[in-house]
Design an enzyme around this catalytic site. Sequence first.
Site, PDB file in Angstrom:
ATOM      1  CG  ASP A   1      -0.773  -4.027 128.145  1.00 21.54           C
ATOM      2  OD1 ASP A   1      -1.270  -4.085 127.001  1.00 21.54           O
ATOM      3  OD2 ASP A   1      -0.412  -2.962 128.673  1.00 21.54           O
TER       4      ASP A   1
ATOM      5  CG  ASP B   1      -2.839   2.724 125.997  1.00 21.94           C
ATOM      6  OD1 ASP B   1      -3.452   2.018 126.818  1.00 21.94           O
ATOM      7  OD2 ASP B   1      -1.760   2.374 125.479  1.00 21.94           O
TER       8      ASP B   1
END
Length: 720
Positions: free
Chosen positions: A466, A536
């Site tokens: 990430d 997301d």
Amino acid sequence: MAIHIDERAGLFHLQGKDVSYVMQVVDGYPVHLYWGKKLRADGNLQDMPGLPKHRNLDQMPQEYPQYGSGDFRSPAYQVELEDGSRITELVYQGYRIIPGKPRLEGLPATYAEADDEAETLEITLADAYSGLRVALLYTVFKDSNAIARSARLINSGSGRLKLLRALSMSVDMDIPDYEAVYLAGAWGREAHLQRRPIGPGGTRIESRRGMSGHQLNPFLALAEPGADEDRGEVYGFSFVYSGNFLAQAEVDSMRKVRVQVGINPFDFCWLLMPGESFQTPETVMVYSDNGLGGMSRTYHKLYRTRLCRGVYRDQVRPILVNNWEATYFQFTADKLVSIAKAGAELGIELFVLDDGWFGKRNDDTTSLGDWVVNRDKLPDGLEGLAERINRLGLKFGIWVEPEMVSPDSDLYRAHPDWCLHVEGRRRTLARTQLVLDMSRPDVREHIYGMLSAIFRSVPVAYVKWDMNRSLTEIGSAAAPPERQGEIAHRHMLGVYELMERLTGEFPHILFESCSSGGGRFDPGMLYYMPQTWTSDNTDAVERLKIQYGTSLVYPASAIGAHVSAVPNHQVGRVTPLKMRGDVAMSGNFGYELDLTKFTDEEKEEVKRQVALYKSIRPIVQQGELYRLLSPFEGNETAWMFVTEDRSEALLFYFKVLAEPHMPKKRLRLKGLDPQRDYAVEGFGTFGGDRLMHAGLAFQVPPGDHFSLVVRLRDAAGGKG
């Protein structure tokens, strides 16, 4: 032979599968003559339409235009000499043909596995006064309509040169009425399709965030008016880079369009000492006369097979469950194992432990950079947890964010100068974290040491990598003042070096890139990690737009897509489990919720989804994508995946909101073999010609959020 040269006329003709790209040296300058449908190699290509009668530079369709010598349009490069002047004049010196495709040092790029797959033309230009030389690289792929372009700038003189601008490519064309097509958005609504006339003046797509960003993808296409999924000319430009970028189309007063792509000149400079060179990232240019769909399928195949690398490039990807939305930071080893156990019973193959397993990480304010297991949460460590997961028959994966550091961390307390910063200035926090200075070898070595120790000692099969914030205060304590303008690019090169080292040393690990979702969904990342967490936002309705837009450039094998709980954590919407599953099955399929909370009925639905995806994932992940209905144009979305031999296909159809008194839906399919008969699951047997021209008819039942997945097989047996 893909490259044909007429030395007397100074002509260069590059031929791909169905495309030609033609240049000519005129008055010492390489100028653009043609890019489009394939032309005969033996044809007369001199005096092409569009070459101006009056050869002043401001009207010449140049291949790598300069600043200060009469061309007032945007230059491809700009250099400052030691005397402060910024005038150079690159003149043609020569060429060479390279079999295959040479690697771009330190950079991600498309590649050829064998020399007969591609040919590369290198054209050399030189400025006699400064000693600057530029090598323009053009790679043409034999079985593709893609051409990869980049430039290498070399200081062959005795003085220092400062690069102020070094774009990867520039091309001038006669298409002033075409429309710009690009992908825009924000966190949670990435890759929304945009289309508008380019018109006089400039259309500019860019990032100044130190990353490619959620806002604008490093991609631009020019489409002729009326071009759709199947018809019309489209020119695509995709930048294989993950940092600051610029892609622009400029229409001048003579109705020429200059398209340029490269590292954003904003806040960029690079000191080039005598004998040094600077390699730009590459731009992959695609021509299609079969609309946007034809362009997309060219990008998909090239990026899936000649950009992505490693063990997982050609393998099907595992179905996973990620604990993030199930537990966030609050978990125990027993809770994680209970989710994994439920997953094993449903047929899921991989358990992924997300954020919160290291340091003192109980929220997002601490411990990034301290990649040591939190024994309070996991008393038996990652090894013990992974062993329990493996005993259930699932592989084990973890989340990391290696490029970041928390001010509240042992790493930051020991090395406060290791983050990007400018001494004496505020250090801007985002998500309560700072960005490590990846231009520094000592920083990269430290992070490599911590992560590689984990990967060696724990049976990690998957890593979610990430990166959760843009770059600010871009400066380095390890660089001298005259090099500070290089740090954004040097930082990106450092990230690439770290990724290359870890992915190369641990080829058995499936790496997935992520940046708060799609904040760094770009071709540069795909070179190291064959899939990306798309957004997301896991709401099924929003994902229709996000995944549809992403598919304009990127293959389904690159798209991470999960089923999450309802009400959805991002938008609060409630959608049926079936629709959530059907949307997610159009990419790399997984779940991101607490599987232990499913009812018996939901468990049966998930078992059905998992079994179905296992049977269809080779088609989704390696098939050809055809978009049928756009979520940006109405209440319905549809797409298809078709195997390369056209023996099998999958149809996905979605209707968001119900409509009263709906007639039967008639949906024309694409990509099938018109001479074949197909067994259409749940419908009967029909000819490919009928399905594509007359369509498949079905009734959409009452109710919102309807979805349908239909499998087609060659009725004669074939591959299916």
